[in-house]
Write a protein that holds these residues in place. Structure first.
Motif, PDB file in Angstrom:
ATOM      1  N   MET A  69       0.840  -1.174   0.000  1.00  0.00           N
ATOM      2  CA  MET A  69       0.000   0.000   0.000  1.00  0.00           C
ATOM      3  C   MET A  69       0.892   1.247   0.000  1.00  0.00           C
ATOM      4  O   MET A  69       1.888   1.306   0.692  1.00  0.00           O
ATOM      5  CB  MET A  69      -0.905  -0.021   1.235  1.00  0.00           C
ATOM      6  CG  MET A  69      -1.815   1.172   1.292  1.00  0.00           C
ATOM      7  SD  MET A  69      -2.986   1.151   2.666  1.00  0.00           S
ATOM      8  CE  MET A  69      -4.059  -0.179   2.167  1.00  0.00           C
ATOM      9  N   THR A  70       0.458   2.228  -0.730  1.00  0.00           N
ATOM     10  CA  THR A  70       1.238   3.464  -0.834  1.00  0.00           C
ATOM     11  C   THR A  70       1.072   4.307   0.425  1.00  0.00           C
ATOM     12  O   THR A  70       0.159   4.107   1.229  1.00  0.00           O
ATOM     13  CB  THR A  70       0.778   4.300  -2.040  1.00  0.00           C
ATOM     14  OG1 THR A  70      -0.551   4.754  -1.798  1.00  0.00           O
ATOM     15  CG2 THR A  70       0.835   3.508  -3.329  1.00  0.00           C
ATOM     16  N   LYS A  71       1.976   5.260   0.575  1.00  0.00           N
ATOM     17  CA  LYS A  71       1.906   6.171   1.714  1.00  0.00           C
ATOM     18  C   LYS A  71       0.600   6.967   1.672  1.00  0.00           C
ATOM     19  O   LYS A  71      -0.044   7.181   2.702  1.00  0.00           O
ATOM     20  CB  LYS A  71       3.112   7.110   1.692  1.00  0.00           C
ATOM     21  CG  LYS A  71       3.224   7.994   2.890  1.00  0.00           C
ATOM     22  CD  LYS A  71       4.494   8.819   2.854  1.00  0.00           C
ATOM     23  CE  LYS A  71       4.597   9.717   4.063  1.00  0.00           C
ATOM     24  NZ  LYS A  71       5.810  10.508   4.061  1.00  0.00           N
ATOM     25  N   LYS A  72       0.189   7.378   0.479  1.00  0.00           N
ATOM     26  CA  LYS A  72      -1.050   8.125   0.314  1.00  0.00           C
ATOM     27  C   LYS A  72      -2.249   7.256   0.711  1.00  0.00           C
ATOM     28  O   LYS A  72      -3.188   7.726   1.342  1.00  0.00           O
ATOM     29  CB  LYS A  72      -1.191   8.604  -1.129  1.00  0.00           C
ATOM     30  CG  LYS A  72      -2.399   9.474  -1.368  1.00  0.00           C
ATOM     31  CD  LYS A  72      -2.435   9.981  -2.791  1.00  0.00           C
ATOM     32  CE  LYS A  72      -3.644  10.840  -3.024  1.00  0.00           C
ATOM     33  NZ  LYS A  72      -3.716  11.345  -4.384  1.00  0.00           N
ATOM     34  N   GLY A  73      -2.208   5.967   0.351  1.00  0.00           N
ATOM     35  CA  GLY A  73      -3.291   5.051   0.692  1.00  0.00           C
ATOM     36  C   GLY A  73      -3.412   4.855   2.188  1.00  0.00           C
ATOM     37  O   GLY A  73      -4.514   4.815   2.742  1.00  0.00           O
ATOM     38  N   LYS A  74      -2.272   4.724   2.884  1.00  0.00           N
ATOM     39  CA  LYS A  74      -2.286   4.577   4.336  1.00  0.00           C
ATOM     40  C   LYS A  74      -2.827   5.837   4.996  1.00  0.00           C
ATOM     41  O   LYS A  74      -3.610   5.772   5.946  1.00  0.00           O
ATOM     42  CB  LYS A  74      -0.877   4.282   4.852  1.00  0.00           C
ATOM     43  CG  LYS A  74      -0.396   2.900   4.521  1.00  0.00           C
ATOM     44  CD  LYS A  74       0.994   2.677   5.062  1.00  0.00           C
ATOM     45  CE  LYS A  74       1.524   1.324   4.626  1.00  0.00           C
ATOM     46  NZ  LYS A  74       2.881   1.092   5.119  1.00  0.00           N
TER      47      LYS A  74
END
Length: 87
Positions: free
Chosen positions: A1-6
């Motif tokens: 998962m991307t940082k933006k998704g988290k």
């Protein structure tokens, strides 16, 4: 998962918790209303309508949006109860 998704997931979780806390805070107003310090019923009734619309949105979405439903469901009942106890 991307940082933006988290980040997106955490913001959603925090917003859901704050939403529930906002509606639970009506309990103090209900108690005040029942003890004679009547409040104005407009805000809780409008909050109940708002919560109803969000719950409907959550149920009607293509994929049910459970966080929105769960976060706003208390607002329907507590908003209505708070508004009624204002009279």
């Amino acid at each position: 998962m991307t940082k933006k998704g988290k980040y997106f997931i955490w913001v959603g979780r925090i917003a859901s918790i704050i939403s529930v806390l906002m509606y639970v805070s009506y309990i103090a107003q209900i108690i005040s209303n029942l003890h004679g310090a009547k409040g104005n019923p407009i805000q809780p009734f409008v909050a109940a309508i708002n919560a109803s619309l969000w719950v409907a949105y959550g149920f009607l979405a293509t994929k049910k949006d459970w966080p929105i439903i769960i976060a706003n469901l208390p607002g329907i009942f507590l908003g209505i109860i708070t508004g009624i106890t204002c009279f």
